[in-house]
Design a protein around this motif. Structure first.
Motif, PDB file in Angstrom:
ATOM      1  N   THR A   1       3.081 -20.651  27.443  1.00 29.46           N
ATOM      2  CA  THR A   1       3.162 -19.279  26.915  1.00 29.46           C
ATOM      3  C   THR A   1       2.727 -19.152  25.457  1.00 29.46           C
ATOM      4  O   THR A   1       2.356 -18.070  25.019  1.00 29.46           O
ATOM      5  CB  THR A   1       4.607 -18.756  27.026  1.00 29.46           C
ATOM      6  OG1 THR A   1       5.486 -19.643  26.316  1.00 29.46           O
ATOM      7  CG2 THR A   1       5.052 -18.685  28.480  1.00 29.46           C
TER       8      THR A   1
ATOM      9  N   VAL B   1      -3.895  -6.573  28.362  1.00 35.30           N
ATOM     10  CA  VAL B   1      -3.535  -5.184  28.052  1.00 35.30           C
ATOM     11  C   VAL B   1      -3.200  -5.037  26.577  1.00 35.30           C
ATOM     12  O   VAL B   1      -3.612  -4.068  25.923  1.00 35.30           O
ATOM     13  CB  VAL B   1      -2.346  -4.729  28.921  1.00 35.30           C
ATOM     14  CG1 VAL B   1      -1.804  -3.392  28.431  1.00 35.30           C
ATOM     15  CG2 VAL B   1      -2.771  -4.639  30.378  1.00 35.30           C
ATOM     16  N   ARG B   2      -2.480  -6.014  26.032  1.00 34.29           N
ATOM     17  CA  ARG B   2      -2.118  -5.961  24.615  1.00 34.29           C
ATOM     18  C   ARG B   2      -3.365  -5.967  23.739  1.00 34.29           C
ATOM     19  O   ARG B   2      -3.432  -5.285  22.720  1.00 34.29           O
ATOM     20  CB  ARG B   2      -1.222  -7.141  24.265  1.00 34.29           C
ATOM     21  CG  ARG B   2      -0.653  -7.074  22.858  1.00 34.29           C
ATOM     22  CD  ARG B   2       0.375  -8.154  22.619  1.00 34.29           C
ATOM     23  NE  ARG B   2      -0.176  -9.488  22.794  1.00 34.29           N
ATOM     24  CZ  ARG B   2       0.524 -10.612  22.691  1.00 34.29           C
ATOM     25  NH1 ARG B   2       1.830 -10.536  22.439  1.00 34.29           N
ATOM     26  NH2 ARG B   2      -0.043 -11.778  22.843  1.00 34.29           N
TER      27      ARG B   2
ATOM     28  N   ALA C   1      -0.560 -17.370  24.182  1.00 37.46           N
ATOM     29  CA  ALA C   1      -0.647 -15.909  24.098  1.00 37.46           C
ATOM     30  C   ALA C   1      -0.320 -15.410  22.697  1.00 37.46           C
ATOM     31  O   ALA C   1      -0.669 -14.281  22.341  1.00 37.46           O
ATOM     32  CB  ALA C   1       0.291 -15.269  25.118  1.00 37.46           C
TER      33      ALA C   1
ATOM     34  N   TYR D   1       3.933 -15.612  37.599  1.00 35.70           N
ATOM     35  CA  TYR D   1       4.353 -15.353  36.217  1.00 35.70           C
ATOM     36  C   TYR D   1       3.172 -15.486  35.262  1.00 35.70           C
ATOM     37  O   TYR D   1       2.985 -14.649  34.369  1.00 35.70           O
ATOM     38  CB  TYR D   1       5.462 -16.329  35.812  1.00 35.70           C
ATOM     39  CG  TYR D   1       5.915 -16.146  34.386  1.00 35.70           C
ATOM     40  CD1 TYR D   1       6.815 -15.135  34.048  1.00 35.70           C
ATOM     41  CD2 TYR D   1       5.435 -16.962  33.369  1.00 35.70           C
ATOM     42  CE1 TYR D   1       7.223 -14.947  32.739  1.00 35.70           C
ATOM     43  CE2 TYR D   1       5.832 -16.784  32.058  1.00 35.70           C
ATOM     44  CZ  TYR D   1       6.726 -15.782  31.748  1.00 35.70           C
ATOM     45  OH  TYR D   1       7.115 -15.595  30.448  1.00 35.70           O
TER      46      TYR D   1
ATOM     47  N   LEU E   1       0.816 -12.598  35.557  1.00 32.36           N
ATOM     48  CA  LEU E   1       1.376 -11.442  34.879  1.00 32.36           C
ATOM     49  C   LEU E   1       1.241 -11.572  33.365  1.00 32.36           C
ATOM     50  O   LEU E   1       0.911 -10.612  32.666  1.00 32.36           O
ATOM     51  CB  LEU E   1       2.852 -11.283  35.265  1.00 32.36           C
ATOM     52  CG  LEU E   1       3.587 -10.074  34.678  1.00 32.36           C
ATOM     53  CD1 LEU E   1       2.948  -8.779  35.163  1.00 32.36           C
ATOM     54  CD2 LEU E   1       5.070 -10.112  35.067  1.00 32.36           C
ATOM     55  N   LEU E   2       1.459 -12.780  32.865  1.00 30.16           N
ATOM     56  CA  LEU E   2       1.340 -13.028  31.428  1.00 30.16           C
ATOM     57  C   LEU E   2      -0.086 -12.790  30.961  1.00 30.16           C
ATOM     58  O   LEU E   2      -0.322 -12.182  29.900  1.00 30.16           O
ATOM     59  CB  LEU E   2       1.775 -14.459  31.106  1.00 30.16           C
ATOM     60  CG  LEU E   2       1.767 -14.865  29.634  1.00 30.16           C
ATOM     61  CD1 LEU E   2       2.804 -14.064  28.859  1.00 30.16           C
ATOM     62  CD2 LEU E   2       2.059 -16.355  29.502  1.00 30.16           C
ATOM     63  N   ASN E   3      -1.048 -13.240  31.738  1.00 30.72           N
ATOM     64  CA  ASN E   3      -2.446 -13.020  31.399  1.00 30.72           C
ATOM     65  C   ASN E   3      -2.807 -11.538  31.404  1.00 30.72           C
ATOM     66  O   ASN E   3      -3.523 -11.067  30.526  1.00 30.72           O
ATOM     67  CB  ASN E   3      -3.354 -13.782  32.372  1.00 30.72           C
ATOM     68  CG  ASN E   3      -3.563 -15.226  31.967  1.00 30.72           C
ATOM     69  OD1 ASN E   3      -4.491 -15.552  31.250  1.00 30.72           O
ATOM     70  ND2 ASN E   3      -2.683 -16.096  32.429  1.00 30.72           N
ATOM     71  N   VAL E   4      -2.294 -10.817  32.387  1.00 26.38           N
ATOM     72  CA  VAL E   4      -2.546  -9.387  32.443  1.00 26.38           C
ATOM     73  C   VAL E   4      -1.948  -8.691  31.221  1.00 26.38           C
ATOM     74  O   VAL E   4      -2.594  -7.861  30.578  1.00 26.38           O
ATOM     75  CB  VAL E   4      -1.971  -8.782  33.739  1.00 26.38           C
ATOM     76  CG1 VAL E   4      -2.022  -7.259  33.689  1.00 26.38           C
ATOM     77  CG2 VAL E   4      -2.743  -9.299  34.949  1.00 26.38           C
ATOM     78  N   ALA E   5      -0.707  -9.042  30.894  1.00 24.17           N
ATOM     79  CA  ALA E   5      -0.045  -8.436  29.736  1.00 24.17           C
ATOM     80  C   ALA E   5      -0.795  -8.755  28.449  1.00 24.17           C
ATOM     81  O   ALA E   5      -0.932  -7.904  27.564  1.00 24.17           O
ATOM     82  CB  ALA E   5       1.399  -8.945  29.645  1.00 24.17           C
ATOM     83  N   HIS E   6      -1.288  -9.982  28.349  1.00 23.74           N
ATOM     84  CA  HIS E   6      -2.043 -10.379  27.156  1.00 23.74           C
ATOM     85  C   HIS E   6      -3.324  -9.571  27.040  1.00 23.74           C
ATOM     86  O   HIS E   6      -3.691  -9.105  25.956  1.00 23.74           O
ATOM     87  CB  HIS E   6      -2.358 -11.876  27.226  1.00 23.74           C
ATOM     88  CG  HIS E   6      -3.079 -12.395  26.029  1.00 23.74           C
ATOM     89  ND1 HIS E   6      -2.498 -12.472  24.778  1.00 23.74           N
ATOM     90  CD2 HIS E   6      -4.352 -12.866  25.887  1.00 23.74           C
ATOM     91  CE1 HIS E   6      -3.371 -12.971  23.924  1.00 23.74           C
ATOM     92  NE2 HIS E   6      -4.500 -13.222  24.564  1.00 23.74           N
TER      93      HIS E   6
END
Length: 352
Positions: free
Chosen positions: A229, A332-333, A232, A322, A325-330
């Motif tokens: 993690t 989007v950020r 990110a 997980y 999802l973390l990659n998607v959130a990164h």
């Protein structure tokens, strides 16, 4: 309906966590990247920490040391100042009990104030202690029990080793993530690195050192989870796991047990640590350093092995989901940040 990847490499998540390829310790590495870096080392007054400080200072790094041994820490800083290759290098020592959150906060803030760049580039969570004497029998009960009072509990186990080796490391890592992220890249790019120090006791069971073994297993677990993690946040995380090395940390009992047997060398630990610190392309890798062993059909002895290299080569569905999802959130950020920047530019132009 949920769909899942298929094929031999279907569950390989190494790319998803931005993990670098395996480390080839036979290849040379460039130490010039150390010049100008501000490196904070807990437990830096002796042992591996002091050895790192001396070696990295020779390559132009600014060194910030925290320790409870004030005399050794101050003497080391004086030595570094006298032998530094550049008069612009900065060396700072501050008393720091790593089990104290306030002490660690003060150390990081002092490092920021002292750093010529105003930031911290790398953090080594190097503070650690071992069990000595009877404390090695952490789960033993007293020899003499009162037959008339069977409900009498034993005294609580001594957990100082756990406090230093785990709680202290967790404090250091938490602060490192916070302050490294604030170290905004100058034109170009700035490295952000956390180097954790476990031990061979974090890989195997070490009888008689129950608390130490538990603490080093925990540090290994911290590394194995966090490397998935930290990318990110723009931070790379690596780990060293030294074998028994003749430093102040190795207790007398350990020296006696190893009498006549091979031990690791401090210079090999320093070399492995310098490789991870200097090579900014190494991410999410752990190196075990031991005595030289000659493998079959090899001319030279091998002293460094990579461990837990394949944790993310094949993961279970929960980890896969997980990380996706973390990659998607990164992602989007990143887009949100871009929109905010563009909006700021647009509003600024309209209001001028």
């Amino acid at each position: 309906m949920a769909t899942f990847p298929t094929g031999d490499d279907a569950w390989n998540a190494m790319d998803m966590i931005n993990q670098s390829p395996p480390v080839d310790c036979t290849k040379p590495y460039d130490t010039s990247t150390l010049a100008g870096k501000t490196i904070l080392i807990t437990g830096g007054a002796s042992g591996f920490g002091a050895a790192f400080a001396r070696h990295w200072a020779l390559h132009g790094a600014h060194i910030m040391i925290g320790d409870v041994n004030d005399r050794a820490g101050e003497e080391l800083v004086a030595e570094l100042r006298a032998s530094a290759p550049s008069s612009t290098q900065v060396f700072h020592y501050q008393h720091c009990d790593v089990t104290s959150w306030a002490d660690q906060v003060a150390l990081f803030q002092a490092a920021l104030t002292s750093s010529p760049t105003g930031g911290i580039d790398a953090v080594v969570a190097g503070a650690g202690i071992v069990e000595n004497g009877s404390s090695g029998r952490v789960f033993d009960t007293p020899r003499s029990l009162d037959p008339d009072n069977k409900l009498q509990p034993p005294p609580p186990p001594p957990l100082k080793v756990l406090a230093v080796n785990l709680t202290g490391v967790m404090y250091t890592t938490h602060l490192a993530l916070h302050y490294l992220k604030q170290n905004a890249p100058p034109p170009g790019r700035r490295d952000r690195h956390i180097l954790l120090i476990s031990s061979v006791a974090g890989v195997m069971g070490l009888p008689g050192q129950t608390e130490y073994t538990a603490s080093k297993h925990a540090v290994m677990g911290l590394f194995r989870a966090m490397r998935a993690t930290a990318w990110a946040e723009g931070v790379r995380v690596n780990l060293l796991a030294p074998y028994f090395v003749d430093t102040p940390l190795l207790p007398t009992a350990g020296m006696l047990l190893l009498a006549g047997g091979a031990k690791g060398e401090v210079r090999d630990v320093v070399d492995a640590g310098t490789r991870l610190m200097a090579d900014e392309g190494v991410r999410g890798r752990a190196l075990c350093i031991g005595p030289g062993l000659k493998m079959e059909e090899e001319r030279e002895e091998q002293v460094v092995w990579e461990i837990y290299a394949h944790d993310y080569a094949r993961v279970e569905v929960f980890v896969w989901r997980y990380l996706k999802l973390l990659n998607v959130a990164h992602g989007v950020r990143g887009w949100v940040g871009l929109v905010k920047d563009l909006w700021g530019v647009f509003v600024t132009r309209r209001t001028r």
